[in-house]
Motif scaffolding. Structure first.
Motif, short mmCIF file in Angstrom:
data_model
loop_
_atom_site.label_atom_id
_atom_site.label_comp_id
_atom_site.label_asym_id
_atom_site.label_seq_id
_atom_site.Cartn_x
_atom_site.Cartn_y
_atom_site.Cartn_z
N LYS A 1 0.83 -1.21 0.00
CA LYS A 1 0.00 0.00 0.00
C LYS A 1 0.87 1.25 0.00
CE LYS A 1 -1.82 1.61 3.78
NZ LYS A 1 -2.63 1.75 5.04
N ASN A 2 1.88 1.27 0.86
CA ASN A 2 2.74 2.45 0.96
C ASN A 2 3.72 2.55 -0.20
OD1 ASN A 2 2.41 4.00 3.74
ND2 ASN A 2 2.00 1.83 4.11
N ASN A 3 4.12 1.40 -0.75
CA ASN A 3 4.98 1.43 -1.93
C ASN A 3 4.25 2.02 -3.13
OD1 ASN A 3 7.71 0.62 -2.73
ND2 ASN A 3 6.65 -0.63 -4.25
N THR A 4 2.95 1.73 -3.22
CA THR A 4 2.12 2.31 -4.29
C THR A 4 2.01 3.82 -4.13
OG1 THR A 4 0.86 0.27 -4.44
CG2 THR A 4 -0.13 2.22 -5.41
N ARG A 5 1.87 4.26 -2.89
CA ARG A 5 1.82 5.71 -2.62
C ARG A 5 3.09 6.40 -3.10
NH1 ARG A 5 0.18 6.03 3.70
NH2 ARG A 5 -1.96 5.26 3.59
N LEU A 6 4.21 5.69 -2.99
CA LEU A 6 5.49 6.26 -3.42
C LEU A 6 5.68 6.18 -4.93
CD1 LEU A 6 7.72 4.71 -0.60
CD2 LEU A 6 7.04 7.10 -0.80
N GLY A 7 4.75 5.52 -5.62
CA GLY A 7 4.83 5.40 -7.07
C GLY A 7 5.84 4.39 -7.54
#
Length: 201
Positions: free
Chosen positions: A163-169
Motif C-alpha cells: 500500500k505504501n509502496n504504491t503511494r510512493l509510485g
C-alpha cells in the motif's frame, strides 16, 4: 511528583558515587509506586529519565526497554498532535540498541523483542503517513523475522508495504530474504505414479 523528583535526584547522586547496586535497587522498587498519577507528558519524561539513568550505568538493555516504554506512553490520546513523531524518534534509538539495522539481514539479539519494536515503528510511521519508513521497517521486519511472524502478521505487513509502496509510485520491491516462487517446472511422473486406465467389463 515532588517525592518522585527527589528520588530521581537521589538515584543520580548514587550513580555519581558509583553506587550502582543501590541505585538499581531503588529503580527496581520504590520509584514505581509513584508514577500512576502522572500526566501523559510527565509519564513520557519519567520513562525517558529512567532510561537515561540506566544508560549512565552502562545497562543498555534496560535503557532500551524504558525508552520503548516512553515511546508507547507518547502515543497517548492527549498527545496526538506530536505523539507519533516522538514515538518514532524514540523507537529509532531503541531498534539500533537491539541490533537491528534496516537494509541489512544481520540482526542479532532476541527476535521476539526486536520484531515488537519494528512493529511499533511501522505503526508509528503509518500513523504519520510516512510511506518511506513503513516500507523500510516493514521490509526489515520481513527480511529478518519472517519465520517469527504468524501468517496473519506476515500478510498484514506485506499489505502495508505494498500500500505504501504504491503511494510512493514504485512498482517493484526487492525482498531477498522473503520466500517467493520464481519458477515452476512440471516434471514427468514416475511409472509407478502415472495414472492408469481402469478397464472394466
Amino acid at each position: 511528583l515532588i517525592m518522585l523528583e527527589s528520588t530521581l535526584k537521589f538515584i543520580r547522586l548514587m550513580i555519581d558515587l558509583d553506587c550502582k547496586r543501590e541505585a538499581c535497587f531503588i529503580l527496581n522498587s520504590e520509584i514505581f509506586y509513584s508514577y500512576d498519577d502522572l500526566t501523559p507528558v510527565e509519564k513520557l519524561q519519567f520513562f525517558c529519565t529512567i532510561a537515561l539513568l540506566y544508560e549512565q550505568m552502562g545497562m543498555h538493555r534496560k535503557y532500551s526497554y524504558f525508552l520503548r516504554r516512553a515511546a508507547l506512553e507518547s502515543t497517548h490520546e492527549k498527545m496526538l498532535s506530536r505523539a507519533y513523531t516522538i514515538s518514532s524518534s524514540l523507537l529509532c534509538n531503541v531498534i539500533e540498541m537491539y541490533g537491528v539495522v534496516p537494509g541489512t539481514q544481520n540482526a542479532h539479539g532476541w527476535p521476539q523483542l526486536q520484531k515488537l519494536v519494528l512493529d511499533d515503528l511501522i505503526s508509528s510511521s503509518d500513523k504519520l503517513a510516512n510511506s518511506d519508513s513503513v516500507v523500510k521497517y516493514g521490509m526489515c521486519l520481513l527480511q529478518n523475522f519472517y519465520s517469527h511472524l504468524d501468517h496473519d502478521d506476515q500478510l498484514r505487513i506485506l499489505n502495508l508495504i505494498f500500500k505504501n509502496n504504491t503511494r510512493l509510485g514504485q512498482d517493484m520491491i526487492e525482498a531477498p530474504n522473503i520466500p517467493a516462487c520464481k519458477k515452476i517446472v512440471i516434471k514427468s511422473l514416475g511409472k509407478s505414479l502415472e495414472p492408469q486406465l481402469n478397464k472394466t467389463n
